[in-house]
Design an enzyme around this catalytic site. Structure first.
Site, PDB file in Angstrom:
ATOM      1  N   ARG A   8       0.873  -1.179   0.000  1.00  0.00           N
ATOM      2  CA  ARG A   8       0.000   0.000   0.000  1.00  0.00           C
ATOM      3  C   ARG A   8       0.910   1.229   0.000  1.00  0.00           C
ATOM      4  O   ARG A   8       2.108   1.131   0.295  1.00  0.00           O
ATOM      5  CB  ARG A   8      -0.872   0.007   1.254  1.00  0.00           C
ATOM      6  N   HIS A   9       0.337   2.380  -0.293  1.00  0.00           N
ATOM      7  CA  HIS A   9       1.071   3.652  -0.186  1.00  0.00           C
ATOM      8  C   HIS A   9       1.497   3.889   1.266  1.00  0.00           C
ATOM      9  O   HIS A   9       0.978   3.244   2.185  1.00  0.00           O
ATOM     10  CB  HIS A   9       0.159   4.789  -0.652  1.00  0.00           C
ATOM     11  N   ASN A  15      -5.338   8.787   6.532  1.00  0.00           N
ATOM     12  CA  ASN A  15      -5.224   7.559   7.325  1.00  0.00           C
ATOM     13  C   ASN A  15      -5.150   7.906   8.812  1.00  0.00           C
ATOM     14  O   ASN A  15      -5.741   7.216   9.649  1.00  0.00           O
ATOM     15  CB  ASN A  15      -3.943   6.765   6.962  1.00  0.00           C
ATOM     16  N   ARG A  79      -1.345   9.855  -3.079  1.00  0.00           N
ATOM     17  CA  ARG A  79      -0.596   9.123  -2.046  1.00  0.00           C
ATOM     18  C   ARG A  79       0.277   7.990  -2.596  1.00  0.00           C
ATOM     19  O   ARG A  79       1.317   7.684  -2.009  1.00  0.00           O
ATOM     20  CB  ARG A  79      -1.535   8.633  -0.943  1.00  0.00           C
ATOM     21  N   GLU A 102      -8.072   3.241  -5.491  1.00  0.00           N
ATOM     22  CA  GLU A 102      -8.821   2.621  -4.403  1.00  0.00           C
ATOM     23  C   GLU A 102     -10.307   2.514  -4.757  1.00  0.00           C
ATOM     24  O   GLU A 102     -10.798   3.254  -5.624  1.00  0.00           O
ATOM     25  CB  GLU A 102      -8.635   3.437  -3.113  1.00  0.00           C
ATOM     26  N   HIS A 170      -3.612   0.441  -2.967  1.00  0.00           N
ATOM     27  CA  HIS A 170      -4.471   0.752  -1.806  1.00  0.00           C
ATOM     28  C   HIS A 170      -5.009  -0.538  -1.182  1.00  0.00           C
ATOM     29  O   HIS A 170      -4.886  -1.613  -1.766  1.00  0.00           O
ATOM     30  CB  HIS A 170      -5.629   1.635  -2.278  1.00  0.00           C
TER      31      HIS A 170
HETATM   32  O1  F6P Z   1      -8.895   3.686   4.843  1.00  0.00           O
HETATM   33  C1  F6P Z   1      -8.164   3.441   3.705  1.00  0.00           C
HETATM   34  C2  F6P Z   1      -8.973   2.735   2.651  1.00  0.00           C
HETATM   35  O2  F6P Z   1      -8.116   2.427   1.596  1.00  0.00           O
HETATM   36  C3  F6P Z   1     -10.198   3.545   2.136  1.00  0.00           C
HETATM   37  O3  F6P Z   1      -9.896   4.489   1.156  1.00  0.00           O
HETATM   38  C4  F6P Z   1     -11.091   2.422   1.652  1.00  0.00           C
HETATM   39  O4  F6P Z   1     -12.423   2.807   1.475  1.00  0.00           O
HETATM   40  C5  F6P Z   1     -10.881   1.393   2.736  1.00  0.00           C
HETATM   41  O5  F6P Z   1      -9.542   1.502   3.142  1.00  0.00           O
HETATM   42  C6  F6P Z   1     -11.187  -0.007   2.288  1.00  0.00           C
HETATM   43  O6  F6P Z   1     -11.185  -0.918   3.340  1.00  0.00           O
HETATM   44  P1  F6P Z   1     -12.536  -1.665   3.731  1.00  0.00           P
HETATM   45  O7  F6P Z   1     -13.015  -2.338   2.479  1.00  0.00           O
HETATM   46  O8  F6P Z   1     -12.118  -2.644   4.783  1.00  0.00           O
HETATM   47  O9  F6P Z   1     -13.518  -0.643   4.222  1.00  0.00           O
END
Ligand code: F6P
Length: 218
Positions: A8-9, A15, A79, A102, A170
């Protein structure tokens, strides 16, 4: 490729405050991860070259001859681009690919999970119950299945490549690509643990895929 590096970045400012989606920049820590990553990948590349050279000199070259340039793919988001800022473009073939963006959270972009639960309790619950199928409402909102779909051509390309490759992406995309390479059932992908500041090395071998995990020690 002989070796697929995946990460990941580095940590973004979003975050830190727990906001999802968006297009934030890296935090100071996140930048330091990017620096460490570029040094580490450089080091690995030089070690491979050295091993190969010594083998050739000793008349027993058996390690694979690697291509000179290493491909680096990031998403189109700030990012991931910032994470590879320290990579020398003369040595690394850097590409920014929209497919690696993402998951797009539609009306939930820029919110924290707590805010989503408060503002859209039914959406929050629907996602909790079926994360794989759940599609975020709003224009362009995606589900895990949508992201799996858009990653298909990329995975085909990845299997064709013969050079080493680093993918900087991501959380959701990493779960899917890593899950695919490790043969994880897609229903399990949304729950895979893929923390920040962790680098995966995936090597397809005749007897199966070997995965190594490197954790950044700050
Ligand atoms: O929080 C970072 C992130 O990459 C968000 O941009 C994304 O919506 C999320 O994580 C995805 O994780 P999950 O599917 O567990 O919500």
């Amino acid at each position: 490729p002989r070796c697929i590096w995946l990460t990941r970045h580095g940590e973004s400012v979003d975050n830190i405050v727990g906001k999802i989606g968006g297009d934030a920049s890296l935090s100071t820590r996140g930048r330091r991860y990017g620096e460490c990553l570029s040094r580490f990948i450089n080091f690995q590349r030089q070690e491979n070259e050295k091993t190969r050279r010594l083998e050739v000199e000793a008349g027993m070259a058996m390690s694979p001859q690697r291509e000179k340039t290493v491909a680096v793919w990031t998403s189109m988001l700030t990012r991931t681009k910032e994470t590879v800022e320290q990579f020398d473009p003369k040595v690394y073939d850097i590409k920014h690919i929209r497919f690696l963006n993402e998951i797009y959270a539609g009306i939930c972009e820029g919110l924290s999970y707590a805010q989503i639960e408060q503002l859209y309790p039914e959406e929050f619950e629907a996602r909790r119950v079926n994360k794989l199928f759940y599609r975020y409402p709003g224009m362009g909102g995606e589900s895990y299945l949508d992201v799996i779909q858009r990653l298909n051509p990329l995975i085909i390309e990845l299997e064709r490549m013969t050079s080493d490759l680093l993918i900087v992406t991501h959380r959701v995309v990493l779960r899917i690509v890593l899950g695919y390479l490790m043969d994880v059932d897609r229903a399990k992908m949304p729950e895979m643990d893929v923390p920040l500041h962790t680098l995966y090395c995936v090597e397809p071998k005749p007897h199966g895929t070997v995965v190594r995990r490197f954790k950044w020690v700050e």
